[in-house]
Design an enzyme around this catalytic site. Sequence first.
Site, PDB file in Angstrom:
ATOM      1  N   ILE A 154       0.744  -1.338   0.110  1.00  0.00           N
ATOM      2  CA  ILE A 154       0.575  -0.100   0.152  1.00  0.00           C
ATOM      3  C   ILE A 154       0.735   0.997   0.477  1.00  0.00           C
ATOM      4  CG2 ILE A 154      -1.399   1.241   1.218  1.00  0.00           C
ATOM      5  CD1 ILE A 154      -2.559  -1.350   2.294  1.00  0.00           C
ATOM      6  N   ASP A 173      10.904   2.839   6.986  1.00  0.00           N
ATOM      7  CA  ASP A 173      10.290   1.264   7.172  1.00  0.00           C
ATOM      8  C   ASP A 173      11.656   0.251   7.913  1.00  0.00           C
ATOM      9  OD1 ASP A 173       9.414  -1.583   6.862  1.00  0.00           O
ATOM     10  OD2 ASP A 173       8.660  -1.019   4.910  1.00  0.00           O
ATOM     11  N   CYS A 201       2.376   0.793   8.302  1.00  0.00           N
ATOM     12  CA  CYS A 201       3.119  -0.039   8.561  1.00  0.00           C
ATOM     13  C   CYS A 201       1.792  -0.930   9.284  1.00  0.00           C
ATOM     14  CB  CYS A 201       3.828   0.055   9.543  1.00  0.00           C
ATOM     15  SG  CYS A 201       3.597   1.417  10.789  1.00  0.00           S
ATOM     16  N   PRO A 202       2.105  -2.323   9.422  1.00  0.00           N
ATOM     17  CA  PRO A 202       0.919  -2.967  10.812  1.00  0.00           C
ATOM     18  C   PRO A 202       1.304  -2.917  12.288  1.00  0.00           C
ATOM     19  CG  PRO A 202       3.310  -4.572   9.996  1.00  0.00           C
ATOM     20  CD  PRO A 202       2.737  -3.337   9.119  1.00  0.00           C
ATOM     21  N   THR A 228      -4.523   5.218   7.280  1.00  0.00           N
ATOM     22  CA  THR A 228      -5.633   4.105   6.593  1.00  0.00           C
ATOM     23  C   THR A 228      -4.921   2.676   7.801  1.00  0.00           C
ATOM     24  OG1 THR A 228      -4.209   3.994   5.212  1.00  0.00           O
ATOM     25  CG2 THR A 228      -6.253   5.816   4.757  1.00  0.00           C
ATOM     26  N   SER A 229      -4.283   3.090   8.383  1.00  0.00           N
ATOM     27  CA  SER A 229      -3.666   1.404   8.875  1.00  0.00           C
ATOM     28  C   SER A 229      -4.655   1.123   9.185  1.00  0.00           C
ATOM     29  CB  SER A 229      -1.922   1.102   8.716  1.00  0.00           C
ATOM     30  OG  SER A 229      -1.112   0.383   8.948  1.00  0.00           O
ATOM     31  N   ARG A 230      -3.962   1.503  11.162  1.00  0.00           N
ATOM     32  CA  ARG A 230      -4.294   0.681  12.296  1.00  0.00           C
ATOM     33  C   ARG A 230      -4.852   1.360  13.659  1.00  0.00           C
ATOM     34  NH1 ARG A 230      -6.253  -2.379   9.572  1.00  0.00           N
ATOM     35  NH2 ARG A 230      -6.304  -4.929   9.356  1.00  0.00           N
ATOM     36  N   ASP A 254      -9.016   6.778   8.936  1.00  0.00           N
ATOM     37  CA  ASP A 254      -9.825   5.865   8.444  1.00  0.00           C
ATOM     38  C   ASP A 254     -10.095   4.398  10.098  1.00  0.00           C
ATOM     39  OD1 ASP A 254     -11.998   4.626   6.506  1.00  0.00           O
ATOM     40  OD2 ASP A 254     -10.504   2.860   6.419  1.00  0.00           O
ATOM     41  N   GLU A 259     -11.810   1.359  17.750  1.00  0.00           N
ATOM     42  CA  GLU A 259     -12.945   1.967  16.842  1.00  0.00           C
ATOM     43  C   GLU A 259     -13.478   0.178  16.768  1.00  0.00           C
ATOM     44  OE1 GLU A 259     -10.525   1.326  13.018  1.00  0.00           O
ATOM     45  OE2 GLU A 259     -11.631  -0.435  12.582  1.00  0.00           O
ATOM     46  N   HIS A 291     -12.917   3.193   8.681  1.00  0.00           N
ATOM     47  CA  HIS A 291     -12.978   1.187   8.516  1.00  0.00           C
ATOM     48  C   HIS A 291     -13.216   1.341   6.961  1.00  0.00           C
ATOM     49  CE1 HIS A 291      -9.606  -1.259   9.767  1.00  0.00           C
ATOM     50  NE2 HIS A 291      -9.702  -1.343   8.520  1.00  0.00           N
TER      51      HIS A 291
HETATM   52  P1  NAI Z   1       2.675  -4.325   3.606  1.00  0.00           P
HETATM   53  O1  NAI Z   1       2.851  -5.409   4.892  1.00  0.00           O
HETATM   54  O2  NAI Z   1       2.545  -4.853   2.214  1.00  0.00           O
HETATM   55  O3  NAI Z   1       3.648  -3.396   4.110  1.00  0.00           O
HETATM   56  C1  NAI Z   1       4.038  -3.001   4.841  1.00  0.00           C
HETATM   57  C2  NAI Z   1       5.689  -2.732   5.438  1.00  0.00           C
HETATM   58  O4  NAI Z   1       5.046  -2.254   7.092  1.00  0.00           O
HETATM   59  C3  NAI Z   1       6.697  -3.154   5.106  1.00  0.00           C
HETATM   60  O5  NAI Z   1       6.825  -2.606   5.014  1.00  0.00           O
HETATM   61  C4  NAI Z   1       6.838  -3.306   6.527  1.00  0.00           C
HETATM   62  O6  NAI Z   1       8.849  -4.272   6.403  1.00  0.00           O
HETATM   63  C5  NAI Z   1       7.039  -2.310   7.313  1.00  0.00           C
HETATM   64  N1  NAI Z   1       7.006  -2.491   8.050  1.00  0.00           N
HETATM   65  C6  NAI Z   1       6.673  -3.005   9.719  1.00  0.00           C
HETATM   66  N2  NAI Z   1       6.991  -2.912  10.451  1.00  0.00           N
HETATM   67  C7  NAI Z   1       6.781  -2.432  10.416  1.00  0.00           C
HETATM   68  C8  NAI Z   1       8.075  -0.792  11.414  1.00  0.00           C
HETATM   69  N3  NAI Z   1       7.907  -1.029  12.881  1.00  0.00           N
HETATM   70  N4  NAI Z   1       7.982   0.340  11.266  1.00  0.00           N
HETATM   71  C9  NAI Z   1       8.281   0.197   9.964  1.00  0.00           C
HETATM   72  N5  NAI Z   1       7.893   0.263   9.198  1.00  0.00           N
HETATM   73  C10 NAI Z   1       7.381  -1.052   9.929  1.00  0.00           C
HETATM   74  O7  NAI Z   1       0.952  -4.583   4.432  1.00  0.00           O
HETATM   75  P2  NAI Z   1       0.243  -3.805   3.266  1.00  0.00           P
HETATM   76  O8  NAI Z   1      -0.977  -4.235   3.135  1.00  0.00           O
HETATM   77  O9  NAI Z   1       1.263  -2.471   2.465  1.00  0.00           O
HETATM   78  O10 NAI Z   1      -0.775  -2.691   4.339  1.00  0.00           O
HETATM   79  C11 NAI Z   1      -0.630  -1.752   5.429  1.00  0.00           C
HETATM   80  C12 NAI Z   1      -1.209  -1.631   6.736  1.00  0.00           C
HETATM   81  O11 NAI Z   1      -2.600  -0.860   6.143  1.00  0.00           O
HETATM   82  C13 NAI Z   1      -1.359  -3.155   6.922  1.00  0.00           C
HETATM   83  O12 NAI Z   1      -1.046  -3.751   8.335  1.00  0.00           O
HETATM   84  C14 NAI Z   1      -2.840  -3.167   7.346  1.00  0.00           C
HETATM   85  O13 NAI Z   1      -2.766  -2.662   9.218  1.00  0.00           O
HETATM   86  C15 NAI Z   1      -3.101  -1.147   6.361  1.00  0.00           C
HETATM   87  N6  NAI Z   1      -4.634  -1.959   6.355  1.00  0.00           N
HETATM   88  C16 NAI Z   1      -6.026  -1.089   6.248  1.00  0.00           C
HETATM   89  C17 NAI Z   1      -6.921  -0.923   5.165  1.00  0.00           C
HETATM   90  C18 NAI Z   1      -8.291  -0.292   5.368  1.00  0.00           C
HETATM   91  O14 NAI Z   1      -9.171  -0.945   5.348  1.00  0.00           O
HETATM   92  N7  NAI Z   1      -8.330   1.217   6.433  1.00  0.00           N
HETATM   93  C19 NAI Z   1      -6.809  -2.288   3.785  1.00  0.00           C
HETATM   94  C20 NAI Z   1      -5.942  -3.308   4.517  1.00  0.00           C
HETATM   95  C21 NAI Z   1      -4.555  -3.119   4.986  1.00  0.00           C
END
Ligand code: NAI
Length: 351
Positions: A154, A173, A201-202, A228-230, A254, A259, A291
């Site tokens: 994302i 990252d 990030c997660p 938009t993450s958590r 978001d 929540e 969300h």
């Molecule tokens: P992804 O796994 O492709 O990327 C996450 C990135 O965060 C990775 O590059 C990872 O190395 C990095 N990361 C991990 N720990 C970290 C830290 N301590 N500090 C900095 N970076 C760190 O995940 P993706 O698909 O990009 O999703 C990201 C987040 O978006 C998900 O974890 C989820 O929480 C959130 N999300 C929210 C949605 C919504 O509807 N609002 C829908 C889908 C995902």
Amino acid sequence: MKIAFYDAKPYDKVWFDRLAPEFGYKIKYIESRLTIDNCILAKNYDAVCVFVNDKVTAEVIDELHAMGVQAILLRCAGYNNVDFKAAFEKIYIMRVAAYSPYAVAEYASALLLSVNRKIHRAYSRTRDYNFNINGLMGMDLHGKTAGIIGTGRIGQIMIDILRGYGMHIIAYDLFPPKDPSFEMVSLERLWAESDVISLHCPLTPETKHLVNAESLSQMKPSAILINTSRGGLIDTAALNEAVKNRQIMGVGLDVYEEEDEYFFEDRSNDILEDEALIRLMSFPNVLVTSHQAFFTAEAMEAIARTTLENLKRLENGEYLENEICYHCGLQGTCDRHKNRKNCFELKKADE
Ligand code: NAI
């Protein structure tokens, strides 16, 4: 196989009902979220399907395991709501790792544009035939600096979108990508130099309250923060203080750390008791949505298909590429994927 589907909403049923016959699965939809009290509804079911706010605790896992449930199917990417250590060697946990990263990144940019140009406020005004634009001034994004935290699927799409606006990108990252086409910086630099900060990030123990009183104090007062993450990535009390003290220009959220009490539900007839949420929503420069960043037709179809495919792989005894591995989760990486092994099998191979 039979699936007990918790926290079911009408829009979930549309996509799962369309695809389940293709896989030969039967689904029982349960409107309430999964709790220890309603686990029993999954008795005689092979899998349980849950979403972001179902709390899959050790107690719930033990109960489901005792009833013979083999898999917990997360119809989302994040898995901070699952005690996957407790599930180790008991129940397979699978997620939808990616469904439409475009949906989330596009939404993050929509939130940014709305907060910056006050579109949410303009909409309310013109609905009331108030055509005054006083107070709706924003800033050009062109030439400004965007700080992206988390450069995964994302985050990288968000970077492409923001480049389209002519923004300079800096990023942080924990596991930086190889040969990034943007500048990787320390968190301290990112807080201080960014005009826009977007979190991708997660939520992990390390990232909980990443945005806190200290990091907020390092940001520019003209900065816009997008999440938009958590929700747990932001300390809400600290954010409320920062907005109140004019330490930050605008915020688009978001997600919200508490929540699960409210999001996805119609609470318009209730008296809201969450003071922090009420305070947050009282600010004209804070935009909160429920969300919905993932919520596009493409994403919903991909979620349903991958969730059902995950179960099919288990049924066929195949490698579970979307399994949340206890080893991966603890260490960030493991060689499960390289060896095309499942988490439980890897443990056996380790021994
Ligand atoms: P992804 O796994 O492709 O990327 C996450 C990135 O965060 C990775 O590059 C990872 O190395 C990095 N990361 C991990 N720990 C970290 C830290 N301590 N500090 C900095 N970076 C760190 O995940 P993706 O698909 O990009 O999703 C990201 C987040 O978006 C998900 O974890 C989820 O929480 C959130 N999300 C929210 C949605 C919504 O509807 N609002 C829908 C889908 C995902």
